[in-house]
Every structure is written in C-alpha cells, then in structure tokens.
Design an enzyme around this catalytic site. Structure first.
Site, PDB file in Angstrom:
ATOM      1  N   ARG A 292      29.654  66.544  56.016  1.00 29.30           N
ATOM      2  CA  ARG A 292      28.459  66.198  55.233  1.00 29.30           C
ATOM      3  C   ARG A 292      27.364  65.625  56.128  1.00 29.30           C
ATOM      4  O   ARG A 292      26.185  65.932  55.937  1.00 29.30           O
ATOM      5  CB  ARG A 292      28.834  65.225  54.114  1.00 29.30           C
ATOM      6  CG  ARG A 292      29.522  65.922  52.958  1.00 29.30           C
ATOM      7  CD  ARG A 292      30.079  64.983  51.922  1.00 29.30           C
ATOM      8  NE  ARG A 292      30.632  65.772  50.813  1.00 29.30           N
ATOM      9  CZ  ARG A 292      31.349  65.262  49.829  1.00 29.30           C
ATOM     10  NH1 ARG A 292      31.605  63.967  49.800  1.00 29.30           N
ATOM     11  NH2 ARG A 292      31.807  66.043  48.862  1.00 29.30           N
ATOM     12  N   TYR A 424      26.048  73.460  49.834  1.00 29.86           N
ATOM     13  CA  TYR A 424      27.431  73.375  50.327  1.00 29.86           C
ATOM     14  C   TYR A 424      27.770  71.987  50.860  1.00 29.86           C
ATOM     15  O   TYR A 424      26.910  71.136  51.029  1.00 29.86           O
ATOM     16  CB  TYR A 424      27.781  74.484  51.306  1.00 29.86           C
ATOM     17  CG  TYR A 424      27.018  74.692  52.582  1.00 29.86           C
ATOM     18  CD1 TYR A 424      26.222  73.720  53.171  1.00 29.86           C
ATOM     19  CD2 TYR A 424      27.133  75.926  53.247  1.00 29.86           C
ATOM     20  CE1 TYR A 424      25.566  73.957  54.363  1.00 29.86           C
ATOM     21  CE2 TYR A 424      26.487  76.178  54.439  1.00 29.86           C
ATOM     22  CZ  TYR A 424      25.704  75.173  55.007  1.00 29.86           C
ATOM     23  OH  TYR A 424      25.065  75.422  56.192  1.00 29.86           O
ATOM     24  N   GLU A 425      29.075  71.766  51.056  1.00 30.04           N
ATOM     25  CA  GLU A 425      29.624  70.448  51.400  1.00 30.04           C
ATOM     26  C   GLU A 425      29.315  69.393  50.346  1.00 30.04           C
ATOM     27  O   GLU A 425      29.093  68.227  50.652  1.00 30.04           O
ATOM     28  CB  GLU A 425      29.130  69.985  52.774  1.00 30.04           C
ATOM     29  CG  GLU A 425      29.637  70.823  53.921  1.00 30.04           C
ATOM     30  CD  GLU A 425      31.141  71.009  53.919  1.00 30.04           C
ATOM     31  OE1 GLU A 425      31.859  70.099  53.476  1.00 30.04           O
ATOM     32  OE2 GLU A 425      31.605  72.075  54.348  1.00 30.04           O
ATOM     33  N   GLY A 426      29.317  69.807  49.102  1.00 28.91           N
ATOM     34  CA  GLY A 426      29.030  68.897  47.992  1.00 28.91           C
ATOM     35  C   GLY A 426      27.562  68.940  47.647  1.00 28.91           C
ATOM     36  O   GLY A 426      26.715  68.542  48.448  1.00 28.91           O
TER      37      GLY A 426
END
Length: 574
Positions: A292, A424-426
C-alpha cells in the site's frame, strides 16, 4: 518528453520532511551516512531516467500479448529488468542474511517512486516481489526461506500476491479457493484468482505465487483463510499445477500483465503454508501494508512525471504572443500539480521512516510508537497520494489542451495509468474507512493527537521565522490543523456508523492536506536556514497553504455535518 528523476527534491524531502536526516544522526541505521544515501538516490535516478523511462511508451503500445498460456513482455523489458535486478535494486531494503542490502525502507521508497515514474507498468512488478519477501521472511519456515528467499531478494525470481476472486474483491472473506492437506506437509490448491499482477510473464525463470485459500475445516470469513507459497516450477524443474488462463485488456498500465490464474487442472497445485493455518490474513497484511505504501508512491510517481511533462509543454507552447506558462490559470494548474506531488511525496517518505523506526528502533516502547505512527500514516499515504496522482495527471492533460487528448504527447497515458492506483491494494474508500475506524482510535486517539501536536510545532516555527516570503502560510496551515483536530475529536467520540463512514473520505483528504501542507512548510523553513533553493520552496509552501489547505474548513464540515445528506438521499438516486 522523457522523465528525469528529481533526485535533489527527493533527497531533500526524504531527509527533512520525512526525518531521515534525524534518524541517521541518531544512529538508527548504524553506520549509514548521508553521502551513501545520496549516492544510492543518484544511481537510482540515472537508471530510472536512462534505462526504464524510454521503455514507457513502448510498453504502453505493445502491451502483454498472451498465447498458449504464455505472456510476452514488451521489447527491451526483459533486458531492463535483468540489468535492474543485477544492480541489486530488488534487494535494497531486504535482509542481509539472504543477500539483501538492508538499507532503509525509506530510501527504498524513494527508489520505488523513481521506478514507477519511469514506468508504472514496470515498477509495480518488483513491488509485489518485495512484499513477498517481507511475508516470507516474517512468517515462512526456515526450509522455505532457504529455498526461496535468496532468489526472490536477488530478483532472479519474482513473486505475486493473490487474493482477488470474481465474487471476492474487497470482501476477501468470501474467497472460494480451496486447500487440502496432502499428508506430507504440503497442500493441494484448487480454484481461480483474477486481477493478478505479473501472474505470468517472461522476465524470470520462475514465479513464486503467494495465494490465499481456505482449508476444509476453516471457519467462515477472513478468520478461516490461510496463506500458501505456490511456485510456478517445482524444485525438480517440473511445472506445478497452476497456469494463467487469460490476460486482461485494461485502461492503463498496458505493459503490466494482469492475469486470471487457474489452480488444479490436474488435481491441485502443490503449495506450502506460510505462517499458521487460518491466519493467512495476518501474513498477507505484512505484504499488503508495504504494498500500500508502494502504491501510494505510484501516485506520487505518476504525478511527478505528469508535472514534468506539463511544465515543459507550458514553457514551449506559444499562444497569443507568449508561452502559456505566463498565464495565471496555467500557473495555478502547474503549482497545484507540483504542490500536491510534493505533499504526497513527503507523507509517503515519512511513512517509510516510521516503518524503519518500528523495525530498527533500539527501545521497545519507541518501536511500538513508531509502528502506531506507521499504521496511522499508511492509509493516508496510499489514498491521498493515489487520488492526487489522478488529479495531477488530469491537470497535465488540461495544460496540454487539445494535444493532451491526443495519445502522441503521452499526457493521456499518464492519466490512464494513474487510474488503477486508487483501486488496487485496497480501494481508497476502504483506506479511508480503515483510517477512521482503526487508525485514528489507536492508543485511545493518542497516536493521532501526538501527530497533530507535532504539526502545530512546525507551524509555530514557521511563524516564528517571520520570513516575509511565507505570507499567510502559518495562519492558513493553523486553520487547516484546527479543522483536522476538530474533525478528529468528533470522530473519536462517535460510535462507528453510517454517519461516521459517510465522512471517511473527506476526513482522509483533510488529513492529507493538513499534513502535506505542513511538511512543505517544514522543508521551506529548513531551506531558508540552509540557503538551499529557499525561494522555490517557500513559494510552493505558500501556494499550497493559501490555495489548497484553505479547503480544510469545507472538508471538516463534510465530515461532521454532511452525513445526513448522504444517508438519507435515496430519493436523489432513483
């Protein structure tokens, strides 16, 4: 226009706004000195600018052709990756006992920015390998570490992170990929995954997949998920039962292969457990939190590249007898681009230094406080930075005018590439929810209160300097901090509900604006003291404070007063 890494700006932000200089002086990094850091950044800048950046347009046009289960990366891609790995860049912050250089994560963060500014599609692949290294080193068995860590750290092999399934995007607990105990210590993995970055490619001889799956006796939800290491090729050279089924056709990052993966055509892929059964999310969060931060750096990276190109174009483009750079509205756009980029860069680097302190600190209490600081800043680093990446890339198109909408200038590619980073990645909405529900309440709110107090101390120093160049910087930043403090206190006394969740995204932006503005002012203050590009830095800090930080009051009201207009607005969506 080609990218040139802004090494001087990067080094200044890293040392001063992020606190690396102080950490070096304290001996946090043992005998590491500024000269070594400067040398690393300079060499990284050269490689990013001279080797990777020229491949960006090539990669965008060529994409990742897929045939008979194999991906072909763009011309020059493999040679660039091989040279990059051979130079040791993949293992910059990795453990020395397995071949890494064990340099600060904060320095690696600065390098990650440069790789991704040169080409987001190139830079995202190594990010996942680095995250895989972190998870394996933290939770893998000694046997798995001996077999896989050295080659992952060297970059001889690459890694992937595999969570997402068609029915389980943000709801990871809904995944259906299965794992069966094989009786010999290994597991058989069956199922499928989607949106897997670099799931298949020709850059390395082997790909080591880190896969979330559920055992037959697992409890429901995320508490029943386990993490497994699944190599593409086994130790004897035979192919494991895993394959790429297809490659997605995407809006941007065309040269990054995004794969649908299938496990178990022939009875199940062989995998080995990372950590404990049913505790895979704990292990995966080690990967995800580092990733992140790296994705936040992608936002900084694409913003900086878009700014560089827009600035050059504005100086060269003549309209009505003068360069468009000379028109106030174009200057406003360019200053917004540079200010947001600098603010996001400082936040990301500060997160990297906090991560280093949480790992390397000599005192256990100090490590815990640093971990809390890192946890607080990570969702801001990811979401604020990727939001501004989109905004700055969009402004870059606008500065180019009609030519920005034409692919040949490259401005459109930056805009297309930037869009994925907020997803992406949350997703950024989830980052905002994480911030207000988990990170702001850390230590009963003391972590965020301490941070806000530190922001105030910087502004006091700015005001005490009495430097005319700052204008109303101190006053405007104080107002932003006031808004952040009031909104924070409001959240701390509320119970989590739709009312608080409705304000999560504006709160995160408020946090980023206040923190980023203060960090720009801190750099300007130090530049004044050291006579180091002071005019430029004070002008940028003043612009940010008087044009961007001033939105903080409105964001505060959105957080504390805007919920009902969202929660009771079904009629507006009919």
């Amino acid at each position: 226009m080609t990218y040139r890494a802004p090494v001087a700006d990067i080094a200044f932000a890293l040392k001063h706004a992020a606190g690396l200089k102080a950490a070096l002086a304290e001996g946090l990094y043992d005998d590491l000195d500024e000269a070594t850091v400067d040398s690393v950044l300079e060499e990284a800048g050269k490689f990013a600018s001279d080797v990777i950046a020229p491949l960006n347009t090539v990669g965008d046009k060529f994409g990742t052709p897929f045939k008979d289960g194999a991906v072909t990366t763009p011309p020059g891609w493999k040679e660039a990756y091989t040279a990059w790995a051979a130079a040791g860049w993949n293992g910059l912050a990795s453990p020395a006992d397995f071949g890494g250089q064990e340099l600060p994560h904060a320095v690696n963060a600065a390098c990650i920015e440069m790789w991704n500014a040169a080409s987001m599609a190139f830079g995202i692949g190594p990010v996942l390998t680095m995250a895989a290294v972190d998870a394996l080193h933290a939770y893998g068995s000694d046997d798995l570490k001996q077999k896989y860590l050295e080659k992952l750290i060297s970059g001889e092999w690459m890694g992937t992170m595999q969570l997402t399934e068609p029915q389980a995007g943000s709801d990871v607990g809904a995944l259906r990929t299965r794992a069966e105990r094989a009786g010999d210590g290994s597991y058989k993995i069956t199922g499928s995954k989607i949106f897997i970055t670099y799931g298949e490619h020709d850059l390395t001889d082997n790909i080591i997949h880190f896969v979330l799956a559920r055992l037959p006796d697992a409890p429901a939800g995320t508490k029943g998920i386990s993490l497994f290491l699944v190599p593409k090729f086994m130790a004897d050279g035979s192919r494991n039962d895993v394959r790429a089924h297809s490659v997605e056709h995407k809006m941007g990052i065309h040269a990054s292969p995004t794969c649908t993966m299938v496990y178990g055509d022939k009875g199940g892929a062989v995998g080995w457990l990372i950590g404990e059964e049913h505790k895979g999310m704990l292990c995966m969060f080690t990967m995800m939190n580092r990733a992140r931060l790296a994705v936040g750096l992608q936002g900084v990276a694409i913003a900086d590249r878009a700014f560089q190109q827009a600035l050059t174009y504005a100086r060269d483009r003549k309209q009505m007898g003068k360069a468009i750079f000379d028109y106030p509205d174009v200057k406003r756009m360019l200053l917004t681009m540079r200010g947001l980029t600098g603010a996001a860069r400082a936040i990301c680097y500060a997160t990297g230094v906090a991560l280093d302190r949480s790992i390397r600190g000599k005192d256990p209490v100090a490590r815990e406080k640093a971990l809390a600081r890192c946890s607080l800043l990570t969702p801001v680093a990811k979401a604020f930075s990727t939001d501004i990446g989109i905004e700055v890339a969009s402004l870059g198109v606008q500065v180019h005018g009609g030519m920005g909408f034409i692919e040949e200038t490259g401005a459109a590619q930056h805009y297309r590439d930037s869009r994925i980073a907020a997803i992406y990645e949350g997703t950024n909405g989830i980052q905002a929810i994480d911030l207000i529900t988990r990170k702001v309440p850390l230590e009963g709110g003391n972590t965020v209160r301490l941070y806000i107090n530190e922001l105030r101390e910087v502004v006091k120093a700015v005001q005490a300097s009495n430097a005319p160049a700052f204008g109303e910087t101190g006053a405007r930043l104080n107002e932003a901090i006031d808004s952040l403090e009031r909104a924070t206190q409001w959240l701390l006394v509320q119970k989590t509900s739709d009312v608080t969740l409705a304000g999560a995204t504006p709160y995160l932006r408020l946090f980023g604006n206040a923190a980023g503005g203060v960090m720009l002012a801190e750099q300007a203050l130090i530049a004044l003291r050291e006579n180091d590009d002071a005019a430029s830095r004070t002008a940028l800090a003043r612009f940010f404070a008087e044009n961007i930080a001033v939105t903080s009051g409105g964001l505060e009201r959105s957080v504390t007063e805007g919920a009902q207009s969202i929660t009771n607005a079904e009629a507006a969506l009919q």
